[in-house]
Design a protein around this motif. Structure first.
Motif, PDB file in Angstrom:
ATOM      1  N   VAL A 231     -11.625   7.622  -5.047  1.00 25.74           N
ATOM      2  CA  VAL A 231     -12.321   5.711  -4.657  1.00 25.74           C
ATOM      3  C   VAL A 231     -13.520   5.804  -3.225  1.00 25.74           C
ATOM      4  N   ASP A 232     -12.632   6.445  -2.064  1.00 29.78           N
ATOM      5  CA  ASP A 232     -12.739   5.537  -1.367  1.00 29.78           C
ATOM      6  C   ASP A 232     -14.126   6.498  -0.567  1.00 29.78           C
ATOM      7  N   PHE A 233     -14.216   7.550  -1.386  1.00 31.41           N
ATOM      8  CA  PHE A 233     -15.360   8.299  -0.720  1.00 31.41           C
ATOM      9  C   PHE A 233     -16.756   7.905  -1.764  1.00 31.41           C
ATOM     10  N   VAL A 234     -16.546   7.975  -2.825  1.00 38.20           N
ATOM     11  CA  VAL A 234     -17.240   7.110  -3.563  1.00 38.20           C
ATOM     12  C   VAL A 234     -18.271   6.255  -3.152  1.00 38.20           C
ATOM     13  N   HIS A 235     -17.923   5.169  -3.024  1.00 34.97           N
ATOM     14  CA  HIS A 235     -17.892   4.004  -2.704  1.00 34.97           C
ATOM     15  C   HIS A 235     -18.048   3.923  -0.492  1.00 34.97           C
ATOM     16  N   ARG A 236     -17.625   4.633  -0.073  1.00 35.13           N
ATOM     17  CA  ARG A 236     -19.017   5.441   1.545  1.00 35.13           C
ATOM     18  C   ARG A 236     -20.279   6.001   1.309  1.00 35.13           C
ATOM     19  N   ARG A 237     -19.931   7.153   0.566  1.00 35.69           N
ATOM     20  CA  ARG A 237     -21.196   7.680  -0.057  1.00 35.69           C
ATOM     21  C   ARG A 237     -22.096   7.190  -0.545  1.00 35.69           C
ATOM     22  N   TYR A 238     -22.092   6.185  -1.651  1.00 35.28           N
ATOM     23  CA  TYR A 238     -23.309   5.682  -2.666  1.00 35.28           C
ATOM     24  C   TYR A 238     -22.015   4.404  -3.193  1.00 35.28           C
ATOM     25  N   PRO A 239     -22.594   3.044  -1.856  1.00 38.43           N
ATOM     26  CA  PRO A 239     -21.687   2.283  -2.520  1.00 38.43           C
ATOM     27  C   PRO A 239     -22.494   1.014  -2.928  1.00 38.43           C
ATOM     28  N   GLN A 240     -23.711   1.217  -3.976  1.00 35.42           N
ATOM     29  CA  GLN A 240     -24.087   0.907  -4.225  1.00 35.42           C
ATOM     30  C   GLN A 240     -24.094   1.411  -6.408  1.00 35.42           C
ATOM     31  N   VAL A 241     -23.116   1.901  -5.789  1.00 34.48           N
ATOM     32  CA  VAL A 241     -22.704   2.430  -7.397  1.00 34.48           C
ATOM     33  C   VAL A 241     -21.152   1.103  -7.669  1.00 34.48           C
ATOM     34  N   LYS A 242     -21.192   0.913  -8.420  1.00 34.07           N
ATOM     35  CA  LYS A 242     -19.690  -0.140  -9.595  1.00 34.07           C
ATOM     36  C   LYS A 242     -18.874   0.860  -9.517  1.00 34.07           C
TER      37      LYS A 242
ATOM     38  N   VAL B  74      -2.809  -0.915  -7.555  1.00 33.26           N
ATOM     39  CA  VAL B  74      -4.026  -2.141  -7.372  1.00 33.26           C
ATOM     40  C   VAL B  74      -4.694  -2.029  -5.539  1.00 33.26           C
ATOM     41  N   TYR B  75      -4.041  -2.629  -5.153  1.00 35.22           N
ATOM     42  CA  TYR B  75      -4.199  -3.193  -3.857  1.00 35.22           C
ATOM     43  C   TYR B  75      -5.311  -1.827  -3.004  1.00 35.22           C
ATOM     44  N   ARG B  76      -4.804  -0.515  -2.977  1.00 36.38           N
ATOM     45  CA  ARG B  76      -4.814   0.373  -2.221  1.00 36.38           C
ATOM     46  C   ARG B  76      -6.098   1.032  -2.942  1.00 36.38           C
ATOM     47  N   LEU B  77      -6.492   1.493  -4.314  1.00 38.88           N
ATOM     48  CA  LEU B  77      -7.675   1.752  -4.660  1.00 38.88           C
ATOM     49  C   LEU B  77      -8.766   0.293  -4.389  1.00 38.88           C
ATOM     50  N   CYS B  78      -8.283  -1.086  -4.795  1.00 41.26           N
ATOM     51  CA  CYS B  78      -9.317  -2.405  -3.845  1.00 41.26           C
ATOM     52  C   CYS B  78      -9.678  -1.846  -2.740  1.00 41.26           C
ATOM     53  N   ALA B  79      -8.906  -1.799  -1.739  1.00 43.70           N
ATOM     54  CA  ALA B  79      -8.559  -1.524  -0.582  1.00 43.70           C
ATOM     55  C   ALA B  79      -9.581  -0.445   0.015  1.00 43.70           C
ATOM     56  N   ALA B  80      -9.711   0.899  -0.685  1.00 42.78           N
ATOM     57  CA  ALA B  80     -10.586   2.082  -0.891  1.00 42.78           C
ATOM     58  C   ALA B  80     -12.079   1.432  -1.161  1.00 42.78           C
ATOM     59  N   GLY B  81     -11.798   0.749  -2.705  1.00 45.13           N
ATOM     60  CA  GLY B  81     -13.291   0.760  -1.946  1.00 45.13           C
ATOM     61  C   GLY B  81     -13.484   0.364  -3.981  1.00 45.13           C
ATOM     62  N   ALA B  82     -12.473   0.103  -4.832  1.00 44.40           N
ATOM     63  CA  ALA B  82     -12.743  -0.498  -6.045  1.00 44.40           C
ATOM     64  C   ALA B  82     -13.263  -1.566  -6.365  1.00 44.40           C
ATOM     65  N   ASP B  83     -14.609  -1.624  -7.499  1.00 41.69           N
ATOM     66  CA  ASP B  83     -14.701  -3.031  -7.944  1.00 41.69           C
ATOM     67  C   ASP B  83     -13.987  -3.940  -8.660  1.00 41.69           C
ATOM     68  N   THR B  84     -13.150  -3.352  -9.138  1.00 41.56           N
ATOM     69  CA  THR B  84     -11.817  -3.737 -10.268  1.00 41.56           C
ATOM     70  C   THR B  84     -10.776  -2.967 -10.664  1.00 41.56           C
ATOM     71  N   ALA B  85      -9.372  -2.604 -10.347  1.00 35.47           N
ATOM     72  CA  ALA B  85      -8.912  -1.948 -10.773  1.00 35.47           C
ATOM     73  C   ALA B  85      -7.941  -2.362 -11.996  1.00 35.47           C
ATOM     74  N   PHE B  86      -8.129  -1.767 -12.806  1.00 33.61           N
ATOM     75  CA  PHE B  86      -6.686  -1.556 -14.041  1.00 33.61           C
ATOM     76  C   PHE B  86      -5.511  -0.764 -14.181  1.00 33.61           C
ATOM     77  N   ARG B  87      -4.517  -1.923 -14.156  1.00 37.04           N
ATOM     78  CA  ARG B  87      -3.217  -1.211 -14.360  1.00 37.04           C
ATOM     79  C   ARG B  87      -3.072  -0.828 -15.853  1.00 37.04           C
ATOM     80  N   GLU B  88      -2.873   0.819 -15.794  1.00 39.18           N
ATOM     81  CA  GLU B  88      -2.240   1.236 -17.419  1.00 39.18           C
ATOM     82  C   GLU B  88      -1.028   1.006 -18.213  1.00 39.18           C
ATOM     83  N   MET B  89      -0.985   0.119 -17.816  1.00 38.95           N
ATOM     84  CA  MET B  89       0.450  -0.058 -18.851  1.00 38.95           C
ATOM     85  C   MET B  89       0.375  -1.793 -19.740  1.00 38.95           C
TER      86      MET B  89
END
Length: 234
Positions: free
Chosen positions: A117-128, A139-154
């Motif tokens: 997530v961190d790599f794609v967010h930094r390299r391709y910021p236009q991609v959701k 969830v917090y770590r993914l969002c901090a890395a640049g995820a627009d939304t994180a979904f808890r699997e269960m």
């Protein structure tokens, strides 16, 4: 661009040895011959559901998975999957990440998911970016890395079971649905509220500010549900 060589080095020396364990020996990554507006990394139980719904709605996502054995099984059912690790920048480029609208991270390795997530967010910021999360902290770590939304699997299936439990206990379908929806909305809002006091350096159980706010939100919701029950009984 500067991050790409470093990520490739990490892949070759750290990630690749783990990925190859259990896979077909010496099997090379597939050559991706198409680009997609949607790219899915990971075709486990979580990714399969997302892929099926998108395909049935008319989309054709490019799917990457790092388990050769798993891919061979999926192909028996006519499911298009490429053998390749999404951590490799060259695989992402071949899949069309530069022009993609949406990148879905559904791999089950927590740390690699955050790194991806961190790599794609930094390299391709236009991609959701939509990402699969194991739990709240993820969830917090993914969002901090640049995820627009994180979904808890269960989370969704757990709420669905709780709703069925209420029906079995005598609640009407409408009441159970209303309570489930209220819980979902309250919990989702709580994620955002609690992230304000989340600290990446602290376990949530060692973060007194986080604990206090979580308790406060739990008490608020319990009060709302008690009021709802009073109204239902009347």
């Amino acid at each position: 661009m500067l991050a790409t060589p470093a990520l490739l080095l990490t892949y070759e020396h750290v990630v690749a040895p783990r990925v190859r364990l259990g896979d077909t020996p010496d099997r090379g990554h597939d050559t991706i011959k198409e680009e997609g507006s949607v790219i899915i990394a990971g075709m486990g139980r979580f990714g399969q559901i997302v892929q099926r719904m998108l395909v049935m709605t008319g989309y054709k996502p490019v799917v990457l998975d790092s388990s050769a054995e798993h891919i061979d099984s999926l192909r028996k059912f006519g499911i298009d999957v490429y053998y390749g690790d999404a951590v490799r920048p060259d695989m992402l480029v071949a899949a069309g990440i530069a022009n993609a609208k949406l990148f879905i991270v559904a791999i089950d390795d927590r740390e690699r998911a955050v790194e991806l997530v961190d790599f794609v967010h930094r390299r391709y910021p236009q991609v959701k970016i939509l990402a699969r999360a194991a739990d709240r902290d993820h969830v917090y770590r993914l969002c901090a890395a640049g995820a627009d939304t994180a979904f808890r699997e269960m989370f969704g299936s757990s709420v669905a079971m709780a709703k069925s439990a209420l029906v079995e206990l005598g609640h009407s379908d409408e009441d159970a649905e209303r309570k489930a929806r209220a819980f979902d909305e309250h919990d989702t809002a709580g994620l955002r509220h609690l992230m304000e006091v989340w600290d990446a350096e602290l376990d949530v159980f060692s973060n007194p500010t986080y604990i206090a706010r979580a308790k406060s939100r739990s008490d608020e919701f319990a009060e709302l549900m008690a009021q709802d029950e009073e109204e239902r009984e009347r």
